[in-house]
Each structure stands twice: as C-alpha cells, then as structure tokens.
Design a protein around this motif. Structure first.
Motif, PDB file in Angstrom:
ATOM      1  N   LEU A   1      47.688  42.090  48.544  1.00 23.30           N
ATOM      2  CA  LEU A   1      46.590  40.890  48.850  1.00 23.30           C
ATOM      3  C   LEU A   1      45.806  40.078  47.323  1.00 23.30           C
ATOM      4  N   GLU A   2      46.006  41.088  45.942  1.00 15.29           N
ATOM      5  CA  GLU A   2      45.552  40.713  45.315  1.00 15.29           C
ATOM      6  C   GLU A   2      46.849  39.462  44.576  1.00 15.29           C
ATOM      7  N   GLN A   3      47.821  39.712  45.176  1.00 13.06           N
ATOM      8  CA  GLN A   3      48.455  37.844  44.592  1.00 13.06           C
ATOM      9  C   GLN A   3      48.005  36.257  44.856  1.00 13.06           C
ATOM     10  N   TYR A   4      47.562  36.531  45.852  1.00 18.45           N
ATOM     11  CA  TYR A   4      47.253  35.806  46.959  1.00 18.45           C
ATOM     12  C   TYR A   4      45.562  34.964  46.552  1.00 18.45           C
ATOM     13  N   LEU A   5      45.034  35.376  45.494  1.00 15.97           N
ATOM     14  CA  LEU A   5      43.766  35.356  44.771  1.00 15.97           C
ATOM     15  C   LEU A   5      44.227  35.270  43.074  1.00 15.97           C
ATOM     16  N   ALA A   6      43.154  34.459  42.436  1.00 14.14           N
ATOM     17  CA  ALA A   6      42.792  34.358  41.478  1.00 14.14           C
ATOM     18  C   ALA A   6      42.005  34.093  40.790  1.00 14.14           C
ATOM     19  N   LEU A   7      41.438  34.575  39.644  1.00  7.82           N
ATOM     20  CA  LEU A   7      39.690  34.784  38.695  1.00  7.82           C
ATOM     21  C   LEU A   7      40.375  33.787  37.526  1.00  7.82           C
ATOM     22  N   ALA A   8      39.832  33.101  37.466  1.00  7.32           N
ATOM     23  CA  ALA A   8      39.271  32.473  36.301  1.00  7.32           C
ATOM     24  C   ALA A   8      38.051  31.833  35.541  1.00  7.32           C
ATOM     25  N   GLY A   9      38.148  31.288  34.313  1.00  4.80           N
ATOM     26  CA  GLY A   9      36.843  31.432  33.936  1.00  4.80           C
ATOM     27  C   GLY A   9      35.993  31.994  33.258  1.00  4.80           C
ATOM     28  N   GLY A  10      35.151  32.441  32.160  1.00  6.00           N
ATOM     29  CA  GLY A  10      34.441  32.889  31.011  1.00  6.00           C
ATOM     30  C   GLY A  10      33.687  32.633  30.151  1.00  6.00           C
ATOM     31  N   ASP A  11      33.154  32.912  29.036  1.00  2.32           N
ATOM     32  CA  ASP A  11      32.826  32.116  28.014  1.00  2.32           C
ATOM     33  C   ASP A  11      33.192  33.662  27.093  1.00  2.32           C
ATOM     34  N   ARG A  12      32.913  34.419  26.864  1.00  4.20           N
ATOM     35  CA  ARG A  12      32.708  36.000  25.981  1.00  4.20           C
ATOM     36  C   ARG A  12      33.555  36.509  26.774  1.00  4.20           C
ATOM     37  N   ILE A  13      33.467  36.698  28.237  1.00  3.63           N
ATOM     38  CA  ILE A  13      34.057  38.087  28.819  1.00  3.63           C
ATOM     39  C   ILE A  13      35.347  36.235  30.239  1.00  3.63           C
ATOM     40  N   THR A  14      36.607  37.561  28.762  1.00  4.24           N
ATOM     41  CA  THR A  14      37.322  36.378  30.179  1.00  4.24           C
ATOM     42  C   THR A  14      38.519  37.958  30.463  1.00  4.24           C
ATOM     43  N   GLY A  15      39.806  37.202  31.317  1.00  4.41           N
ATOM     44  CA  GLY A  15      40.748  38.121  31.693  1.00  4.41           C
ATOM     45  C   GLY A  15      40.222  38.827  32.993  1.00  4.41           C
ATOM     46  N   LEU A  16      39.299  39.028  34.044  1.00  3.82           N
ATOM     47  CA  LEU A  16      38.880  39.799  34.758  1.00  3.82           C
ATOM     48  C   LEU A  16      39.982  40.057  35.488  1.00  3.82           C
ATOM     49  N   ARG A  17      40.266  41.148  36.020  1.00  2.65           N
ATOM     50  CA  ARG A  17      41.454  41.709  36.878  1.00  2.65           C
ATOM     51  C   ARG A  17      41.058  42.068  38.307  1.00  2.65           C
ATOM     52  N   ILE A  18      41.667  41.443  39.317  1.00  2.71           N
ATOM     53  CA  ILE A  18      41.507  42.343  40.762  1.00  2.71           C
ATOM     54  C   ILE A  18      42.222  43.848  40.370  1.00  2.71           C
ATOM     55  N   LEU A  19      41.228  44.639  41.652  1.00  6.33           N
ATOM     56  CA  LEU A  19      41.645  45.380  41.410  1.00  6.33           C
ATOM     57  C   LEU A  19      42.065  45.983  42.730  1.00  6.33           C
ATOM     58  N   ASP A  20      41.487  45.556  43.465  1.00  3.79           N
ATOM     59  CA  ASP A  20      41.465  45.801  45.705  1.00  3.79           C
ATOM     60  C   ASP A  20      41.050  44.804  46.298  1.00  3.79           C
TER      61      ASP A  20
ATOM     62  N   TYR B   1      35.725  37.784  55.879  1.00  7.64           N
ATOM     63  CA  TYR B   1      35.145  37.535  54.266  1.00  7.64           C
ATOM     64  C   TYR B   1      35.894  38.670  53.503  1.00  7.64           C
ATOM     65  N   LEU B   2      36.248  38.568  52.477  1.00  6.56           N
ATOM     66  CA  LEU B   2      36.618  39.778  51.775  1.00  6.56           C
ATOM     67  C   LEU B   2      36.606  39.691  50.311  1.00  6.56           C
ATOM     68  N   VAL B   3      36.105  41.732  50.756  1.00  4.93           N
ATOM     69  CA  VAL B   3      35.783  41.946  49.361  1.00  4.93           C
ATOM     70  C   VAL B   3      36.643  42.478  48.571  1.00  4.93           C
ATOM     71  N   ILE B   4      35.896  42.419  47.050  1.00  2.00           N
ATOM     72  CA  ILE B   4      36.947  41.829  46.512  1.00  2.00           C
ATOM     73  C   ILE B   4      36.303  42.349  45.359  1.00  2.00           C
ATOM     74  N   THR B   5      37.295  43.760  44.846  1.00  2.00           N
ATOM     75  CA  THR B   5      36.300  44.838  43.655  1.00  2.00           C
ATOM     76  C   THR B   5      37.493  44.340  42.709  1.00  2.00           C
ATOM     77  N   LEU B   6      36.075  44.276  41.115  1.00  2.00           N
ATOM     78  CA  LEU B   6      36.533  43.563  39.680  1.00  2.00           C
ATOM     79  C   LEU B   6      37.059  45.000  39.215  1.00  2.00           C
ATOM     80  N   ASP B   7      37.070  44.872  37.691  1.00  2.00           N
ATOM     81  CA  ASP B   7      37.518  45.885  36.433  1.00  2.00           C
ATOM     82  C   ASP B   7      35.851  45.520  35.898  1.00  2.00           C
ATOM     83  N   ARG B   8      35.313  44.721  35.714  1.00  2.00           N
ATOM     84  CA  ARG B   8      33.819  44.617  35.328  1.00  2.00           C
ATOM     85  C   ARG B   8      33.164  43.076  35.658  1.00  2.00           C
ATOM     86  N   THR B   9      32.254  43.439  35.298  1.00  2.00           N
ATOM     87  CA  THR B   9      31.684  41.408  35.144  1.00  2.00           C
ATOM     88  C   THR B   9      31.451  41.206  34.341  1.00  2.00           C
ATOM     89  N   GLY B  10      30.512  39.471  34.607  1.00  2.00           N
ATOM     90  CA  GLY B  10      31.170  38.396  33.970  1.00  2.00           C
ATOM     91  C   GLY B  10      30.106  38.631  33.199  1.00  2.00           C
TER      92      GLY B  10
END
Length: 846
Positions: free
Chosen positions: A55-74, A88-97
């Motif tokens: 399901l991660e292929q249907y979502l894209a996360l962009a943006g950030g200044d110092r912290i970029t390249g956030l990945r969707i884990l689940d 709604y969707l519950v989206i788990t990330l590898d870290r916060t921005g």
C-alpha cells in the motif's frame, strides 16, 4: 496556488459526489513512534480499503529542511462500520521530521480530486506557542492615504485655513476664496463642524477631572467616587395652626397652604380653591403642603384647641421655667343632650392625644397686658408624650345655670427632653404701675397644629418610551444570517418642571417637635415616584452602586439649570428598562431657601376638590419656617470632596481611632481607648462616658461593641467597659468681701462647684458633661472659678485629693492627675459620700 479563502464549498461537493474522493487533512501522532493519520473525504478509495502489502506505493511523502527522505514503513486502513463516518489511514514512518512543512500525496489512486490529491502538515504542530494559531485575514483592507493631521488646529479659523491648505494640494486649480462661492461655503461648514467637535472634545476632557469639571452632574459623580455626597439642598418646614369656629374634618390630601398675597387685608381671602391659585402669578406666593401623617387621611380640627389656657392650680404670678417638660392645661366641660329640667351629659372640650403638637405662645405683654406688646420670640413647639385627664375639686366651676358646680377639668401634659423650654414662659404676673393689675393668660397653648413643608405636588407626567437599538447582526454562513436582536438604547429622560424637591423623610414614629424642622441635606431624597407601564414602582436612590440586577432603582441627577435627569440601571447595577416600556412620574417642585418664610407668613388655606361651609378657618404659622437649604455649589464640592475621606475614619487601627468611632454614638459624651498587649495579641480596651453622667447600661455597652466590631483591625480583640469615676475631696477656705452675706456667698460657691446648670445655662464646675476622660483637675481652675463668684475676696484650698486616699502633693503640684480612662466626680451628696465630698468654710462678710 497562493490562494487563501475563508469558505470552501468544494470540500462538501467532493464529499457528496459518488466516486469522488480525496485527502481531507493529516494529523501527527506520537513522537516516540512516528505516526500519521490521513483522513479522507468519506470512505477510502478501493485501492486502499484492504490491508495488504504494497500500500506504500500509493503514497508519497515530500518536504523537509534539515530532515528529508522520510520513508513510509507501514500503511493500515481504518474503515468505519458507520457509513456516515470518514475513513482514514494509519501511516508509520521511520522517523519524525523538522519544523518545516511536509506534503503527503496520493499516487496512482483513481477518481481523486486534483485539489485534494495532497495535504500539507507539520510535525511540530503540538509544540506550545504563545501566539494565536489562526491565520490573519486573507484579504486585508487597503491602507488609506490620509493627510497628516495638524493637531494645533483647534478653532474655526485654524480649521478653515487647514482645509484651504489641503485643497491647494489636492485641487491646485481651485483658487476661489469669495464667501458666496459654493466651495467656500462647504469649507466653512466643515470648519464649523470641526470647531464644534473640538469644543466637545475639550469639554469631555474638562469634565473628566474633579478639579476642572464645570457640570453639576459630572462633579456629583466624581465626588461620589471619593465617598463625598454632593447634596441638592432640602425644603423648609413649618408649623401651621388652623383656628376654626366649629368642628371640621379636613382631608390632608386635598389641603395645601400658601403665603399671604400682596393685597390689602380687606381683599385677602383665608381660603382659596386650587384653580384660583393657578391663576395667580407664580412668584407672588410660596406653596406648602402637609407632611404625611400617621395614619394619613382626615385632620380633625376642634375650636377648643384654638387657644388653650394654662392651669396653675390656684397659684398666682406663675411661669414655666426654662427646661420645663410638663404643664397643666385648663379644660372645659361641654353639656350635650338634656331638655328642660333634665341635666345633660358632660364631655370634655379638649381631645389631645399623645403625638399631638402644641405651640406655646405669649399673647399679651407681661408688663402692659397689651397684645401688641407680646414677645414674638416667646414661642415654642412641643410634641406631647403624655396626656392625662384630671380634675381639680378644690376650685369647682358652674357649667349649667341652676345646676351644681363640678370639679374643674384639667389635662396633665408632658413632652420630651429634646423639646424642653429654652426660655421661661410667663403665665401670670402683676402689671406695671400705677394700675398694678393682675394679668392672667399671658401665654397660651395653641392646638390644631399641622406640620407642612415647602413644595407643590404636580399631576403625573408621562415620560417618553424607552428607545430600542436594533442589531442587524452579521452572516454566520452563506444564506444564514444571525437573529436580529433589539436592546434598550440610552434612556435619560428629563422632568419637564423644575426644581425637583429634595427632603429628608420623617422618622416613624415622629420624634420631638424640635427635631421635626431640622433636616440633613445629604440624607434628603427626591420627592419622586416612578411607575412603569407594568404598574411596577421604581425607587429613587442616591446612586446605583449598591443596586443589584433585579432592583428597580433610578437616580435623579440635577444639572446646572436645575433640570432633573433620570438615570436607570444597566442590568448589573440596577435593573435596565425594557424596550418600548414607558414611565409616569409623580413629583414635587420647590425647596431651597425660598421656603424659609417668616412667622405669620402662611395665611391662606388652599382646597382641591373640597369646600368648607358653615365654618370659618384662620391660618397662621406662629413660628418661622426653617430648614430650607440651597443646593451645594460646585466650588464647595470641588474644595471639600478630595478631603472628605480623610475626615471620616472607616478603620480602627490606633487607640485614638477606636475612641473616635465609639464616640459617634449619640448617647456618649466621649470615649477613651488604649491597646493592651495580652501576651499573644492586642486588645482594644474602650471606656465609655455617657451623657449626663448616666451609668453605662449593658445595652449601651453591647451597642457600642457591635458598632466597633465592623471597624476593628483584624487580630484585635474588643473589650468595652464603663469609664472609671474618680471621686474627689475638695475643701475651700473663703474670705467674703465686706457687705456680703456669708450664707449667700456659700450658696453661690456650692452652685458653682455643683453638678447642675447655672443661671444662663452655663454648666457648673463638676457637671457630668463638663469633665471627661483624662482631664486632670488643675488647682488654678478651681481658684479662678471660686474667685469669679460675687462677694469672694480670697480663696485658699485646704484639701485637694482623691476620696479615701491620702494626698499625694496635689496642692503643691497644682494638679490632680487622672489616667486616660478616669473621669473626675464630685457630687457632694450626703447620701453618697463615695461620689465626692465638698467642704466650704466662709469667713468675713457679715
């Protein structure tokens, strides 16, 4: 797109369109486990409804200044069972921005609205902030190109020049300056308006301070803020006597009086209708009305009360002494019934009752017997506190011809100490030589006395209705305006007639006659009654500071012209009038010093809807009207108001404060106080000195304690106790001048050092009210008082100390000291030697 809108109808349109979807918003979850909650507009698209890998292929996360390249884990879909709730969707990330803006977008999902294909969010949205998170208005108002104001322009001429200068810049081609020109006319009109507004601005600033205020209403409000009540004066009161030829019942509500008219006595009418009075010039008379009686209604007038003789029980050359509080009046028998030889029933002519007022009056000269020589200052009003019918059988009188004589009827009367005679009143005496005739009836008592006050009651006056202010409201949403509300507007009606009368209400039951004419202008209230359209009464108050939301109170404020303005509450301090309600005002006009007319000035009876027939009525005021006070000037209030709060102590901190506050009790001559340390806290010990040397009763001690409790300092205990009486021993050796009788000199000395009053009203040396707390007795004062007695050549003090105690060099020191809570006492009563002893030995003389 840099577009900001306050309303977004497209969001609802997407939600309502079948097969249409999109991202609504994104929430940030816990920081420890970086989680996003992506809410959709309705149900999830089919691609995202089933929880499966990829399901991660249907979502894209962009943006950030110092912290970029956030990945969707689940990605976990959350489908609600209720079709009316959003998914709604519950989206788990590898870290916060960081603090910058991130964007979550939908990729490869069908039927997604392009406007809601992505949503911006912030990871730090939950961080505390001190500013409002709501954005500013998307479309701010444009700034106006306003000319620079010249604040030195304050009058007509400067405003006119300022406008011409501005026009020279904006319209350089217009140079017309002739008065008839339309442009010049408009400029001068605007300059006039500016001059008026400038004056109004200065006037408002002037009225804002007690030192510069010129309006009476402004000064009254400023003074009230510093606990100073600016009074509006009060009206005068007078005692009026009605002499009648027969019994008459007079309705008090339909009765009034006016002063004598400037016409010859032959044309003067003792009674007039109210319609005839209204046709007279307003300034040719003063109007008086009876004060409300208890119970109100009818005044019973008797001819026997016109002139009542004093009875002296057969004694001759008599007078009522100054300070008298009782007397005996001569009554008469009236024969009723009986026919032929049958004897009728005897009834008394006088019908005096407790509470009635009599005026004692000297009616003939005490030397000549001529009525023109009567002293007009020998008149005094008393209110009866005791009326007892009695008879004198030693001097009977014949009532009916041929019948046996009967005992003479008399009436024993008494009045309060406050009404005690201030002068001796002669009753009978020997006339001047050569006739030396015996004169009786020098003074009489006048009944049928009525208390009246200056002012006239007007018919009810309708006031304008309460105006309403309509609030059109604003638009909550498109096509949804708020409810229109109507509230009461500013309501300040004025009374048509002036001046509004102010008077202090009579105590109930009425007190002494001497106190009935005296008023405190600061306790005076307006003679005003307000009734609203619902029949509810509104009560005039001095101010609305103590009124609550449901109190129907109002304030009558008097302006510089004497016009009364009515001010009502605002819903918090007093009830606010309702919209479209109306009021009816019943009030009296008059008051001030105009009512202080002299004796014999009130001489006309005014009747309204009532007539008198068969009975003649004579009106007079034996005593002058008294108590009329003009409104307090603004300058007086400006001078006294800033210092008023310093003169009235409202907190007891020091011992002197306790003594001063306790001394306000009218039964006390003075009070003394001291602060005593008990070992843990202070105790205020207050000693009392009642008037006249009376003992301090438990009721008085309790009353003073209750009075002081509200003023005491926190942590202070109160102890109220009687003052300590210190009996004295005083011995005088006096040498009388040759030619003076020793017994007369000793009698004069005993009176001078007694406890009563001397001739002329002066207090004796040891009068209970002549000495008070802590007033030490000086030897020089004793010698000076003795030397002032006629016939005294020299004085020597041989004993001067406290009773039953040895002398402590008081004669050598010249003073007998007393403590702060001690009062000197010397009554020289042989039955009570413990109250002080006086010994006087007179030598010389004859």
């Amino acid at each position: 797109m840099d577009l900001a809108c306050l309303v977004d109808p497209r969001r609802d349109a997407v939600r309502r369109t079948p097969g249409r979807n999109g991202l609504d918003y994104v929430e940030v979850g816990d920081h420890d486990a970086p989680t996003l909650y992506a809410w959709f507009l309705g149900k999830l698209p089919p691609e995202l409804q089933v929880n499966q890998p990829g399901l991660e292929q249907y979502l894209a996360l962009a943006g950030g200044d110092r912290i970029t390249g956030l990945r969707i884990l689940d990605v976990d879909p959350q489908v609600a069972d209720d079709p009316g709730r959003d998914d709604y969707l519950v989206i788990t990330l590898d870290r916060t921005g960081d603090f910058s803006t991130y964007t979550l977008s939908l990729v490869g999902v069908a039927n997604i609205d392009p406007r809601y294909a992505s949503a911006d969010f912030h990871f730090k949205v939950c961080c505390p902030a001190e500013v409002d998170c709501k954005g500013s208005c998307a479309c701010p108002q444009p700034e106006l190109d306003e000319p620079q104001a010249n604040y030195l322009a304050k009058d007509y001429a400067s405003f006119r020049q300022l406008l011409f200068d501005r026009l020279a810049v904006t319209m350089p081609g217009w140079t017309e300056r002739h008065v008839p020109d339309l442009g010049v006319t408009l400029v001068e009109i605007l300059a006039y308006v500016g001059d008026y507004l400038s004056y109004y601005q200065d006037a408002v600033a002037t009225e804002a301070y007690i030192g510069t205020a010129r309006q009476r209403i402004s000064m009254r409000r400023h003074a009230r803020l510093v606990d100073y009540r600016m009074h509006e004066g009060c009206n005068a009161r007078a005692w009026v006597q009605l002499q009648v030829s027969g019994q008459l019942e007079l309705p008090s509500a339909q009765t009034a009086f006016i002063t004598g008219l400037n016409v010859p006595d032959s044309l003067r009418q003792p009674m007039m209708a109210i319609e005839a009075v209204d046709r007279l010039p307003a300034g040719s008379y003063e109007f008086f009305e009876p004060l409300p009686s208890q119970p109100p209604g009818t005044l019973m007038l008797l001819p026997a009360h016109n002139s009542i003789a004093f009875y002296t029980w057969g004694r001759r050359e008599c007078c009522l002494l100054a300070g008298a509080t009782s007397a005996t009046l001569l009554d008469q028998w009236i024969v009723t019934g009986g026919d032929g030889d049958a004897e009728g029933t005897l009834t008394r002519a006088l019908a005096l009752q407790v509470g009635d007022v009599l005026v004692f009056e000297e009616v003939i000269g005490a030397k000549t017997g001529n009525p023109d020589d009567a002293d007009p200052s020998r008149r005094w009003a008393v209110r009866l506190t005791s009326v007892e019918a009695s008879e004198d059988s030693l001097y009977p009188q014949v009532v009916q011809e041929g019948a046996d004589s009967v005992a003479t009827p008399v009436v024993e009367i008494a009045w309060a100490v406050d009404d005690a005679l201030p002068f001796p009143l002669c009753l009978s005496t020997l006339g001047a030589a050569p006739d030396c005739a015996y004169l009786v009836g020098i003074s009489v008592a006048r009944g049928n006395i009525l208390l009246v006050d200056h002012g006239r009651t007007l018919p009810p006056e309708p006031l304008p209705p309460v105006p309403g202010v309509t609030d059109a409201g604003c638009c909550d949403c498109e096509g949804q305006p708020r409810d229109v509300s109507t509230q009461a507007g500013r309501y300040r009606p004025t009374l048509a007639q002036a001046p509004l009368l102010f008077a202090q209400p009579l105590p109930q039951p009425p007190g002494a006659a001497a106190q009935s004419l005296t008023q405190d202008p600061r306790a005076a209230v307006p003679a005003l009654a307000l009734i609203d359209s619902d029949g509810q009464a509104w009560t005039p108050q001095a101010d609305l500071l103590a009124s609550v939301a449901d109190d129907r109170d109002c304030v009558a404020e008097i302006d510089n012209e004497g016009v009364a303005h009515l001010r009502f509450g605002d819903g918090e301090l007093g009830r606010a009038p309702t919209v479209d309600s109306s009021f009816s005002a019943s009030y009296r006009i008059g008051g001030g010093t105009a009512g202080n007319v002299g004796a014999e000035a009130i001489s006309v009876l005014v009747l309204s809807d009532f007539s008198v027939s068969g009975v003649t009525v004579t009106v007079r005021n034996p005593l002058p009207a008294f108590g009329g006070i003009a409104p307090e000037p603004i300058d007086d209030a400006r001078m006294f108001a800033p210092l008023a709060f310093r003169q009235q102590i409202e907190r007891a901190i020091t011992a002197a404060d306790y003594a001063e506050i306790a001394g306000r009790n009218p039964l006390l001559q003075r009070a003394a106080a001291q602060l005593a340390w008990t070992g843990s806290w202070y105790e205020a010990d207050v000693a009392l000195d009642p008037l006249g040397g009376a003992p301090s009763s438990p009721e008085l001690l309790q009353a003073v304690a209750g009075q002081l409790y509200r003023y005491r300092r926190m942590g202070h205990d109160l102890h109220i106790l009687p003052g300590v009486r210190v009996p004295l021993t005083l011995s005088l050796d006096v040498c009388a001048l040759p030619g003076y009788e020793r017994g007369h000199v000793k009698a004069a000395l005993l009176a001078r050092f007694g406890t009563g009053l001397l001739p002329g009203g002066q207090r004796a040396f040891f009068h209970p009210d002549a000495l008070s707390f802590g007033e030490s007795v000086f030897l020089s004062q004793v010698i000076a008082a003795a030397q002032a007695v006629p016939g005294v050549q020299c004085v020597q003090v041989t004993a001067f100390h406290r009773c039953f105690e040895p002398a402590r060099h008081e004669i050598d020191d010249g003073v007998l000291p007393l403590a702060a809570n001690e009062i000197a006492q010397l009554e020289n009563d042989p039955d009570h030697p413990e109250r002080g002893q006086l010994s006087i030995r007179v030598a010389g003389g004859r």
